[in-house]
Design a protein around this motif. Structure first.
Motif, PDB file in Angstrom:
ATOM      1  N   HIS A   1     -34.772-134.149 -27.275  1.00 26.99           N
ATOM      2  CA  HIS A   1     -33.536-133.765 -26.824  1.00 26.99           C
ATOM      3  C   HIS A   1     -32.916-134.469 -25.514  1.00 26.99           C
ATOM      4  O   HIS A   1     -31.870-134.899 -25.509  1.00 26.99           O
ATOM      5  N   VAL A   2     -34.092-134.525 -24.572  1.00 26.04           N
ATOM      6  CA  VAL A   2     -33.446-135.258 -23.308  1.00 26.04           C
ATOM      7  C   VAL A   2     -33.185-136.768 -23.846  1.00 26.04           C
ATOM      8  O   VAL A   2     -32.322-137.321 -23.209  1.00 26.04           O
ATOM      9  N   GLU A   3     -34.104-137.355 -24.664  1.00 24.33           N
ATOM     10  CA  GLU A   3     -33.821-138.956 -24.860  1.00 24.33           C
ATOM     11  C   GLU A   3     -32.190-138.994 -25.548  1.00 24.33           C
ATOM     12  O   GLU A   3     -31.588-139.945 -25.630  1.00 24.33           O
ATOM     13  N   ARG A   4     -31.997-137.989 -26.574  1.00 23.42           N
ATOM     14  CA  ARG A   4     -30.773-138.107 -27.099  1.00 23.42           C
ATOM     15  C   ARG A   4     -29.513-137.871 -26.059  1.00 23.42           C
ATOM     16  O   ARG A   4     -28.536-138.498 -26.095  1.00 23.42           O
ATOM     17  N   LEU A   5     -29.849-137.149 -25.033  1.00 21.98           N
ATOM     18  CA  LEU A   5     -28.748-137.013 -23.716  1.00 21.98           C
ATOM     19  C   LEU A   5     -28.895-138.595 -23.210  1.00 21.98           C
ATOM     20  O   LEU A   5     -27.665-138.744 -22.703  1.00 21.98           O
ATOM     21  N   ARG A   6     -29.792-139.100 -23.014  1.00 20.80           N
ATOM     22  CA  ARG A   6     -30.021-140.387 -22.370  1.00 20.80           C
ATOM     23  C   ARG A   6     -29.206-141.433 -23.188  1.00 20.80           C
ATOM     24  O   ARG A   6     -28.608-142.209 -22.623  1.00 20.80           O
ATOM     25  N   LEU A   7     -29.433-141.333 -24.580  1.00 14.60           N
ATOM     26  CA  LEU A   7     -28.757-142.236 -25.440  1.00 14.60           C
ATOM     27  C   LEU A   7     -26.969-142.151 -25.317  1.00 14.60           C
ATOM     28  O   LEU A   7     -26.321-143.054 -25.342  1.00 14.60           O
ATOM     29  N   SER A   8     -26.555-141.047 -25.250  1.00 20.09           N
ATOM     30  CA  SER A   8     -25.183-140.615 -25.265  1.00 20.09           C
ATOM     31  C   SER A   8     -24.469-140.853 -24.191  1.00 20.09           C
ATOM     32  O   SER A   8     -23.469-141.418 -23.659  1.00 20.09           O
ATOM     33  N   GLY A   9     -25.346-140.305 -22.835  1.00 24.64           N
ATOM     34  CA  GLY A   9     -24.736-140.507 -21.645  1.00 24.64           C
ATOM     35  C   GLY A   9     -25.150-141.716 -20.810  1.00 24.64           C
ATOM     36  O   GLY A   9     -24.162-142.176 -20.017  1.00 24.64           O
ATOM     37  N   MET A  10     -26.042-142.391 -21.063  1.00 22.54           N
ATOM     38  CA  MET A  10     -26.399-143.808 -20.469  1.00 22.54           C
ATOM     39  C   MET A  10     -25.931-144.894 -21.100  1.00 22.54           C
ATOM     40  O   MET A  10     -25.515-145.956 -20.556  1.00 22.54           O
ATOM     41  N   LEU A  11     -25.976-144.869 -22.518  1.00 19.29           N
ATOM     42  CA  LEU A  11     -25.553-146.004 -23.170  1.00 19.29           C
ATOM     43  C   LEU A  11     -24.318-145.729 -24.070  1.00 19.29           C
ATOM     44  O   LEU A  11     -23.677-146.726 -24.572  1.00 19.29           O
ATOM     45  N   GLY A  12     -23.740-144.693 -24.256  1.00 19.37           N
ATOM     46  CA  GLY A  12     -22.520-144.274 -24.819  1.00 19.37           C
ATOM     47  C   GLY A  12     -22.668-144.465 -26.297  1.00 19.37           C
ATOM     48  O   GLY A  12     -21.450-144.632 -26.892  1.00 19.37           O
ATOM     49  N   VAL A  13     -23.808-144.068 -26.921  1.00 15.17           N
ATOM     50  CA  VAL A  13     -23.830-144.246 -28.524  1.00 15.17           C
ATOM     51  C   VAL A  13     -23.926-143.029 -29.018  1.00 15.17           C
ATOM     52  O   VAL A  13     -24.499-141.956 -28.402  1.00 15.17           O
ATOM     53  N   ALA A  14     -23.802-142.753 -30.346  1.00 11.78           N
ATOM     54  CA  ALA A  14     -23.718-141.408 -30.865  1.00 11.78           C
ATOM     55  C   ALA A  14     -25.110-141.114 -31.231  1.00 11.78           C
ATOM     56  O   ALA A  14     -25.999-141.798 -31.377  1.00 11.78           O
ATOM     57  N   ALA A  15     -25.550-140.079 -30.531  1.00 12.77           N
ATOM     58  CA  ALA A  15     -27.048-139.382 -30.888  1.00 12.77           C
ATOM     59  C   ALA A  15     -26.999-137.852 -31.332  1.00 12.77           C
ATOM     60  O   ALA A  15     -26.985-136.933 -30.604  1.00 12.77           O
ATOM     61  N   PRO A  16     -26.548-137.686 -32.715  1.00  8.85           N
ATOM     62  CA  PRO A  16     -26.426-136.631 -33.017  1.00  8.85           C
ATOM     63  C   PRO A  16     -27.798-135.785 -33.136  1.00  8.85           C
ATOM     64  O   PRO A  16     -28.705-136.148 -33.204  1.00  8.85           O
TER      65      PRO A  16
ATOM     66  N   ALA B   1     -25.502-134.874 -41.737  1.00  4.94           N
ATOM     67  CA  ALA B   1     -24.092-134.969 -41.279  1.00  4.94           C
ATOM     68  C   ALA B   1     -23.475-135.428 -42.764  1.00  4.94           C
ATOM     69  O   ALA B   1     -22.435-135.056 -43.276  1.00  4.94           O
ATOM     70  N   ARG B   2     -24.012-136.691 -43.072  1.00  2.00           N
ATOM     71  CA  ARG B   2     -23.290-137.206 -44.602  1.00  2.00           C
ATOM     72  C   ARG B   2     -23.465-136.340 -45.601  1.00  2.00           C
ATOM     73  O   ARG B   2     -22.575-136.140 -46.352  1.00  2.00           O
ATOM     74  N   MET B   3     -24.608-135.620 -45.761  1.00  2.00           N
ATOM     75  CA  MET B   3     -24.636-134.737 -46.786  1.00  2.00           C
ATOM     76  C   MET B   3     -23.946-133.603 -46.568  1.00  2.00           C
ATOM     77  O   MET B   3     -23.238-133.035 -47.768  1.00  2.00           O
ATOM     78  N   GLY B   4     -23.456-133.094 -45.443  1.00  2.00           N
ATOM     79  CA  GLY B   4     -22.568-132.011 -45.223  1.00  2.00           C
ATOM     80  C   GLY B   4     -21.146-132.598 -45.625  1.00  2.00           C
ATOM     81  O   GLY B   4     -20.432-131.892 -46.332  1.00  2.00           O
ATOM     82  N   VAL B   5     -20.913-133.726 -45.239  1.00  2.00           N
ATOM     83  CA  VAL B   5     -19.494-134.216 -45.832  1.00  2.00           C
ATOM     84  C   VAL B   5     -19.471-134.476 -47.386  1.00  2.00           C
ATOM     85  O   VAL B   5     -18.220-134.000 -47.967  1.00  2.00           O
ATOM     86  N   ILE B   6     -20.293-134.844 -47.968  1.00  2.00           N
ATOM     87  CA  ILE B   6     -20.399-135.082 -49.353  1.00  2.00           C
ATOM     88  C   ILE B   6     -20.318-133.551 -50.180  1.00  2.00           C
ATOM     89  O   ILE B   6     -19.674-133.361 -50.985  1.00  2.00           O
ATOM     90  N   GLU B   7     -20.898-132.814 -49.635  1.00  2.00           N
ATOM     91  CA  GLU B   7     -21.002-131.280 -50.180  1.00  2.00           C
ATOM     92  C   GLU B   7     -19.478-130.680 -49.848  1.00  2.00           C
ATOM     93  O   GLU B   7     -18.970-130.019 -50.826  1.00  2.00           O
ATOM     94  N   GLU B   8     -19.076-130.920 -48.862  1.00  2.00           N
ATOM     95  CA  GLU B   8     -17.701-130.359 -48.384  1.00  2.00           C
ATOM     96  C   GLU B   8     -16.589-131.054 -49.306  1.00  2.00           C
ATOM     97  O   GLU B   8     -15.734-130.613 -49.954  1.00  2.00           O
ATOM     98  N   SER B   9     -16.833-132.140 -49.505  1.00  2.00           N
ATOM     99  CA  SER B   9     -15.863-133.111 -50.460  1.00  2.00           C
ATOM    100  C   SER B   9     -16.047-132.668 -51.762  1.00  2.00           C
ATOM    101  O   SER B   9     -14.932-132.747 -52.491  1.00  2.00           O
ATOM    102  N   ARG B  10     -17.275-132.460 -52.285  1.00  2.00           N
ATOM    103  CA  ARG B  10     -17.363-131.692 -53.754  1.00  2.00           C
ATOM    104  C   ARG B  10     -16.654-130.707 -53.851  1.00  2.00           C
ATOM    105  O   ARG B  10     -16.260-130.082 -54.723  1.00  2.00           O
TER     106      ARG B  10
ATOM    107  N   ALA C   1     -30.469-136.764 -38.635  1.00  2.00           N
ATOM    108  CA  ALA C   1     -29.242-135.947 -38.326  1.00  2.00           C
ATOM    109  C   ALA C   1     -28.024-136.614 -38.810  1.00  2.00           C
ATOM    110  O   ALA C   1     -26.992-135.680 -39.383  1.00  2.00           O
ATOM    111  N   GLU C   2     -27.970-137.863 -38.941  1.00  2.00           N
ATOM    112  CA  GLU C   2     -26.895-138.637 -39.487  1.00  2.00           C
ATOM    113  C   GLU C   2     -26.774-138.395 -41.079  1.00  2.00           C
ATOM    114  O   GLU C   2     -25.741-138.212 -41.683  1.00  2.00           O
ATOM    115  N   LEU C   3     -27.986-138.586 -41.664  1.00  5.43           N
ATOM    116  CA  LEU C   3     -28.110-138.237 -43.125  1.00  5.43           C
ATOM    117  C   LEU C   3     -27.589-136.585 -43.315  1.00  5.43           C
ATOM    118  O   LEU C   3     -27.166-136.528 -44.417  1.00  5.43           O
TER     119      LEU C   3
END
Length: 416
Positions: free
Chosen positions: A61-76, A208-217, A204-206
């Motif tokens: 969790h701390v590493e995900r915060l570092r990714l989003s906070g220090m590098l500005g990349v998406a870290a779901p 989220a993608r599955m959630g979008v597909i299920e919601e689309s269906r 997490a991205e997978l």
């Protein structure tokens, strides 16, 4: 982003990687060794493994915060497996050990140590090369130097003997290292960050993608159900009633033929009118279903034919390939049909314009009218059903309709 602008954040991320990687690696290795070694001792090893997994989750969790906070990349953050209610404490205790992402967190604690050392060493070494090379001319005067015994790098390279050739050589090395510094540090940070994203965020991205597909269906099913209910209601309220009246008129005319031919002729005329009106209503209802013209000649011809049948002037600008995916083509046609129906029923517009174009892998459908505006995506309305249909193909709908008009409907239909 420009590598030069990313230099300081990348440097901070790469150097601080070791600060997180060392304790994460130490605890993960110690926990795994202790847990596996004592697994047969009254379940004590399982408790140690569960604790190790939870600690690894914290570091992840701390590493995900570092990714989003220090590098500005998406870290779901992924959804971790949860214990099912009523299954008991043992089941709840062992649930983290059955979670794939938990073990990916543990794996990152081990692998991240290697990439963290690489990022730290490469970044610190290159910064030292830059700073040392650029400032060597200054601090070399404080170093002992024996002209007779010292064999310098500049002398080995044939650049001359003495402090001056040596300082100029190191200055050149520092300058070249400075030019490469942003790219080297970016590479070091990318290696560590890429490993972290794969292990900590890809699932997490997978999800989220599955959630979008299920919601689309689900949206597609809701849209189809609403369309069928509306079609049944419209058929019942329109063509079905006219056909019933047509049958009654024909029956009445049959009885009138013998006694009152003139009245029978009037009844037959009314029946003919009822037939025409029923055909027009059926034709209007069929706009929500892919017509043969759409299948035979494509979206452009179908939209132009639809526009020509309106009671108000409609201009059309369609610039799309002849061959399109069936789902996208049908959805775009339905968008135009529903938009024109709303314009005819509610907007009191005197004219409309339809534009369909292909942009960046999507069909963009725009319908403008000069009506009184006020269109809303309210539940149960036609536009809400249209949004559901678009969501079923992962499309989007935007409506701009201020009071007083004009109204613009913008739909995006993905082609893949």
């Amino acid at each position: 982003m420009n590598p030069l602008r990313r230099l300081l954040p990348d440097t901070a991320y790469a150097i601080s990687a070791l600060v997180l990687a060392v304790p994460a690696f130490s605890i993960a290795i110690a926990g795994l060794a202790a847990g596996l070694g004592t697994a047969v001792v009254a379940g004590l090893g399982l408790v140690v493994l569960v604790g190790t997994v939870y600690v690894a989750r914290g570091f992840a969790h701390v590493e995900r915060l570092r990714l989003s906070g220090m590098l500005g990349v998406a870290a779901p953050r992924p959804s971790y497996l949860r214990a099912q209610p009523g299954r008991g404490r043992v089941h709840a205790l062992l649930t983290p050990l059955r979670d794939t992402q938990s073990w990916l967190d543990v794996l990152w604690s081990v692998v991240g140590f290697v990439t963290g050392i690489f990022a730290f060493v490469l970044t610190v070494s290159w910064w030292a090369l830059v700073l040392g090379g650029l400032t060597y001319w200054f601090w070399q005067q404080y170093l002992p130097f024996d002209d007779a015994d010292n064999l310098t790098l500049a002398e080995i390279l044939g650049l001359g003997h003495g402090r001056r050739p040596e300082s100029l050589l190191y200055l050149a090395i520092g300058a070249l290292a400075t030019l490469a510094l942003p790219f080297v540090v970016r590479f070091a940070a990318a290696v560590h960050a890429g490993t972290a994203r794969v292990l900590l965020c890809s699932r997490a991205e997978l999800q989220a993608r599955m959630g979008v597909i299920e919601e689309s269906r689900a949206s597609a099913h809701r849209a189809e159900a609403q369309s069928l209910r509306r079609l049944e209601r419209d058929i019942h309220d329109g063509p079905q009633q006219r056909l019933i009246r047509l049958g009654m008129d024909l029956g009445r005319a049959r009885h009138q033929l013998a006694n009152d031919p003139a009245t029978a002729a009037e009844t037959l005329d009314s029946a003919v009118a009822q037939t025409r009106e029923a055909v027009e209503e059926l034709r209007a209802l069929s706009r929500g279903i892919a017509p043969p013209l759409l299948v035979d000649r494509g979206l452009a011809a179908a939209v132009e034919e639809m526009a020509s049948g309106q009671a108000f002037p409609v201009t059309v600008a369609v610039d799309v390939p002849r061959e399109l995916p069936v789902a996208a083509e049908t959805t775009a046609y339905f968008v135009v049909a529903e938009a024109l129906t709303n314009v005819a029923k509610h907007s009191q517009a005197s004219r409309a314009h339809i534009a369909v174009a292909q942009r960046e892998g999507s069909l963009v459908v725009t319908v403008d009218d000069d009506g009184h505006g006020g269109a809303r995506l309210a539940p149960g309305r036609g536009l809400a059903g249209l949004r559901e249909r678009l969501a079923g193909v992962e499309g989007a709908l935007e409506v701009a309709s201020p009071e007083g008009g004009p109204t613009r409907l913008l739909a995006t239909v993905p082609l893949s």
